[in-house]
Scaffold this motif. Structure first.
Motif, PDB file in Angstrom:
ATOM      1  N   GLU A 177     -33.063  41.060  -5.075  1.00 51.84           N
ATOM      2  CA  GLU A 177     -32.915  41.673  -3.713  1.00 51.84           C
ATOM      3  C   GLU A 177     -34.211  40.849  -2.835  1.00 51.84           C
ATOM      4  O   GLU A 177     -34.082  40.724  -1.858  1.00 51.84           O
ATOM      5  CB  GLU A 177     -33.502  43.428  -3.897  1.00 51.84           C
ATOM      6  CG  GLU A 177     -32.614  44.050  -4.593  1.00 51.84           C
ATOM      7  CD  GLU A 177     -31.203  44.082  -3.673  1.00 51.84           C
ATOM      8  OE1 GLU A 177     -31.005  43.816  -2.357  1.00 51.84           O
ATOM      9  OE2 GLU A 177     -29.908  44.045  -4.293  1.00 51.84           O
ATOM     10  N   ALA A 178     -35.215  40.416  -3.506  1.00 52.16           N
ATOM     11  CA  ALA A 178     -36.130  39.820  -2.651  1.00 52.16           C
ATOM     12  C   ALA A 178     -35.715  38.355  -2.272  1.00 52.16           C
ATOM     13  O   ALA A 178     -35.851  38.051  -0.939  1.00 52.16           O
ATOM     14  CB  ALA A 178     -37.636  39.536  -3.433  1.00 52.16           C
ATOM     15  N   MET A 179     -35.048  37.735  -2.924  1.00 54.40           N
ATOM     16  CA  MET A 179     -34.319  36.414  -2.560  1.00 54.40           C
ATOM     17  C   MET A 179     -33.322  36.891  -1.584  1.00 54.40           C
ATOM     18  O   MET A 179     -33.129  36.018  -0.692  1.00 54.40           O
ATOM     19  CB  MET A 179     -33.706  35.870  -3.945  1.00 54.40           C
ATOM     20  CG  MET A 179     -34.613  35.510  -4.886  1.00 54.40           C
ATOM     21  SD  MET A 179     -33.441  34.583  -6.324  1.00 54.40           S
ATOM     22  CE  MET A 179     -34.816  34.817  -7.435  1.00 54.40           C
ATOM     23  N   LYS A 180     -32.597  37.701  -1.693  1.00 54.55           N
ATOM     24  CA  LYS A 180     -31.450  38.065  -0.696  1.00 54.55           C
ATOM     25  C   LYS A 180     -31.910  38.413   0.694  1.00 54.55           C
ATOM     26  O   LYS A 180     -31.491  38.179   1.646  1.00 54.55           O
ATOM     27  CB  LYS A 180     -30.531  39.278  -1.432  1.00 54.55           C
ATOM     28  CG  LYS A 180     -29.462  39.630  -0.783  1.00 54.55           C
ATOM     29  CD  LYS A 180     -28.750  40.813  -1.445  1.00 54.55           C
ATOM     30  CE  LYS A 180     -27.261  40.982  -0.725  1.00 54.55           C
ATOM     31  NZ  LYS A 180     -26.753  42.182  -1.399  1.00 54.55           N
ATOM     32  N   SER A 181     -33.348  39.022   0.769  1.00 55.49           N
ATOM     33  CA  SER A 181     -33.779  39.307   1.896  1.00 55.49           C
ATOM     34  C   SER A 181     -34.358  38.140   2.512  1.00 55.49           C
ATOM     35  O   SER A 181     -34.513  38.102   3.798  1.00 55.49           O
ATOM     36  CB  SER A 181     -34.883  40.412   1.614  1.00 55.49           C
ATOM     37  OG  SER A 181     -36.125  39.884   1.258  1.00 55.49           O
ATOM     38  N   SER A 182     -34.430  37.072   1.825  1.00 52.44           N
ATOM     39  CA  SER A 182     -35.126  35.736   2.664  1.00 52.44           C
ATOM     40  C   SER A 182     -34.504  34.489   1.874  1.00 52.44           C
ATOM     41  O   SER A 182     -35.077  33.926   1.291  1.00 52.44           O
ATOM     42  CB  SER A 182     -36.730  35.773   2.853  1.00 52.44           C
ATOM     43  OG  SER A 182     -37.105  35.660   1.329  1.00 52.44           O
ATOM     44  N   CYS A 189     -23.260  38.417 -12.160  1.00 48.61           N
ATOM     45  CA  CYS A 189     -23.751  38.213 -13.422  1.00 48.61           C
ATOM     46  C   CYS A 189     -25.142  39.025 -13.685  1.00 48.61           C
ATOM     47  O   CYS A 189     -26.003  38.613 -14.300  1.00 48.61           O
ATOM     48  CB  CYS A 189     -24.047  36.733 -13.683  1.00 48.61           C
ATOM     49  SG  CYS A 189     -22.473  35.586 -13.318  1.00 48.61           S
ATOM     50  N   MET A 190     -25.154  40.258 -12.958  1.00 45.93           N
ATOM     51  CA  MET A 190     -26.291  41.061 -12.883  1.00 45.93           C
ATOM     52  C   MET A 190     -27.407  40.485 -12.384  1.00 45.93           C
ATOM     53  O   MET A 190     -28.132  41.089 -11.506  1.00 45.93           O
ATOM     54  CB  MET A 190     -26.552  41.346 -14.440  1.00 45.93           C
ATOM     55  CG  MET A 190     -27.284  42.848 -14.444  1.00 45.93           C
ATOM     56  SD  MET A 190     -26.908  43.307 -15.974  1.00 45.93           S
ATOM     57  CE  MET A 190     -28.428  44.267 -16.401  1.00 45.93           C
ATOM     58  N   PHE A 191     -28.016  39.193 -12.635  1.00 46.95           N
ATOM     59  CA  PHE A 191     -29.165  38.793 -11.875  1.00 46.95           C
ATOM     60  C   PHE A 191     -29.120  37.310 -11.356  1.00 46.95           C
ATOM     61  O   PHE A 191     -29.922  36.524 -11.586  1.00 46.95           O
ATOM     62  CB  PHE A 191     -30.213  38.653 -12.947  1.00 46.95           C
ATOM     63  CG  PHE A 191     -30.708  40.430 -13.369  1.00 46.95           C
ATOM     64  CD1 PHE A 191     -30.931  41.129 -12.645  1.00 46.95           C
ATOM     65  CD2 PHE A 191     -30.678  40.302 -14.812  1.00 46.95           C
ATOM     66  CE1 PHE A 191     -31.221  42.235 -13.139  1.00 46.95           C
ATOM     67  CE2 PHE A 191     -30.863  41.451 -15.560  1.00 46.95           C
ATOM     68  CZ  PHE A 191     -31.052  42.605 -14.591  1.00 46.95           C
ATOM     69  N   GLY A 192     -27.730  37.275 -10.820  1.00 45.10           N
ATOM     70  CA  GLY A 192     -27.564  35.912 -10.101  1.00 45.10           C
ATOM     71  C   GLY A 192     -27.235  36.336  -8.698  1.00 45.10           C
ATOM     72  O   GLY A 192     -26.748  37.366  -8.207  1.00 45.10           O
ATOM     73  N   TYR A 193     -27.595  35.183  -7.780  1.00 41.71           N
ATOM     74  CA  TYR A 193     -27.388  35.442  -6.340  1.00 41.71           C
ATOM     75  C   TYR A 193     -26.605  33.958  -5.801  1.00 41.71           C
ATOM     76  O   TYR A 193     -27.175  33.000  -6.219  1.00 41.71           O
ATOM     77  CB  TYR A 193     -28.716  35.618  -5.573  1.00 41.71           C
ATOM     78  CG  TYR A 193     -28.580  35.626  -4.133  1.00 41.71           C
ATOM     79  CD1 TYR A 193     -27.922  36.659  -3.517  1.00 41.71           C
ATOM     80  CD2 TYR A 193     -29.085  34.586  -3.372  1.00 41.71           C
ATOM     81  CE1 TYR A 193     -27.959  36.703  -2.133  1.00 41.71           C
ATOM     82  CE2 TYR A 193     -29.041  34.702  -2.027  1.00 41.71           C
ATOM     83  CZ  TYR A 193     -28.472  35.674  -1.414  1.00 41.71           C
ATOM     84  OH  TYR A 193     -28.420  35.559  -0.038  1.00 41.71           O
ATOM     85  N   HIS A 194     -25.876  34.143  -5.129  1.00 41.21           N
ATOM     86  CA  HIS A 194     -25.149  33.027  -4.511  1.00 41.21           C
ATOM     87  C   HIS A 194     -25.061  33.449  -3.016  1.00 41.21           C
ATOM     88  O   HIS A 194     -24.441  34.466  -2.654  1.00 41.21           O
ATOM     89  CB  HIS A 194     -23.744  32.697  -5.085  1.00 41.21           C
ATOM     90  CG  HIS A 194     -23.131  31.437  -4.437  1.00 41.21           C
ATOM     91  ND1 HIS A 194     -22.011  31.942  -3.567  1.00 41.21           N
ATOM     92  CD2 HIS A 194     -22.977  30.311  -4.632  1.00 41.21           C
ATOM     93  CE1 HIS A 194     -21.696  30.575  -3.021  1.00 41.21           C
ATOM     94  NE2 HIS A 194     -22.325  29.909  -3.725  1.00 41.21           N
ATOM     95  N   ARG A 195     -25.165  32.397  -2.056  1.00 40.74           N
ATOM     96  CA  ARG A 195     -24.894  32.488  -0.601  1.00 40.74           C
ATOM     97  C   ARG A 195     -24.232  31.309  -0.457  1.00 40.74           C
ATOM     98  O   ARG A 195     -24.974  30.096  -0.493  1.00 40.74           O
ATOM     99  CB  ARG A 195     -26.356  32.578   0.194  1.00 40.74           C
ATOM    100  CG  ARG A 195     -26.351  32.787   1.484  1.00 40.74           C
ATOM    101  CD  ARG A 195     -27.702  32.503   2.079  1.00 40.74           C
ATOM    102  NE  ARG A 195     -27.443  32.815   3.595  1.00 40.74           N
ATOM    103  CZ  ARG A 195     -28.202  32.401   4.389  1.00 40.74           C
ATOM    104  NH1 ARG A 195     -29.275  31.526   3.896  1.00 40.74           N
ATOM    105  NH2 ARG A 195     -28.190  32.456   5.714  1.00 40.74           N
ATOM    106  N   GLY A 196     -23.466  31.505   0.605  1.00 43.50           N
ATOM    107  CA  GLY A 196     -22.498  30.268   0.942  1.00 43.50           C
ATOM    108  C   GLY A 196     -22.172  30.163   2.603  1.00 43.50           C
ATOM    109  O   GLY A 196     -22.110  31.232   3.121  1.00 43.50           O
TER     110      GLY A 196
END
Length: 167
Positions: free
Chosen positions: A116-121, A88-95
């Motif tokens: 990208e900052a959230m994805k890195s930590s 969704c362009m600016f959504g992040y999901h980690r499972g």
């Protein structure tokens, strides 16, 4: 109901349901590896349960205990597997978990740099447990354990000889 019928019918019925659910997952896979792994494990493990039930070859208490313990170990060791998606362009999901990511983290942001900052930590994100996925992961790992344990119990019983092969 005699003990022999009760102990052989339950695995056959459970195995039939497992094979049916596994076949549905394979049909719905669309080539996605986690669907294929889930479906294959349920079909193979379910077929072993049907075989054990129809041929009246019990898995035994130690075999059932081993499948339960290995299934739980697989469920928690699967937390080492992470699946991340930017959507969704600016959504992040980690499972975390395999084949279904059952320990989830989600976040949204106003820019791709923030994603990208959230994805890195991702450790700082709040985690939630998706209980239906826990059940499906547990089924997967229990069936994977069946695929290992049932042949081992059969070989062990065959090695003991025909007079001691049945419990």
């Amino acid at each position: 109901m005699s003990p022999v019928i009760r102990h052989t019918t339950a695995p056959a019925v459970g195995g039939t349901l497992s094979v049916a659910l596994g076949a549905l997952a394979l049909l719905a896979s669309g080539g996605q590896s986690h669907y294929l792994a889930f479906g294959a494990a349920l079909c193979l493990g379910g077929a072993l349960l049907v075989w054990a039930g129809v041929t009246a070859r019990p898995i035994g208490r130690i075999g059932w205990l081993a499948t339960g313990m290995l299934g739980l170990a697989g469920l928690f060791l699967s937390l080492l597997v992470s699946r991340e998606d930017v959507c969704c362009m600016f959504g992040y999901h980690r499972g975390l978990g395999y084949p279904w990511g059952w320990l989830d983290s989600d976040a949204t942001a106003d820019s791709m740099a923030a994603i990208e900052a959230m994805k890195s930590s991702p450790e700082g994100l709040e985690q939630t447990v998706d209980w239906p996925k826990v059940v499906f992961d547990g089924l997967f790992w229990w069936h994977a354990a069946l695929i290992v344990v049932v042949p081992i119990t059969r070989v062990r019983r065959a090695a003991r000889g025909p007079s001691q092969a049945r419990e």
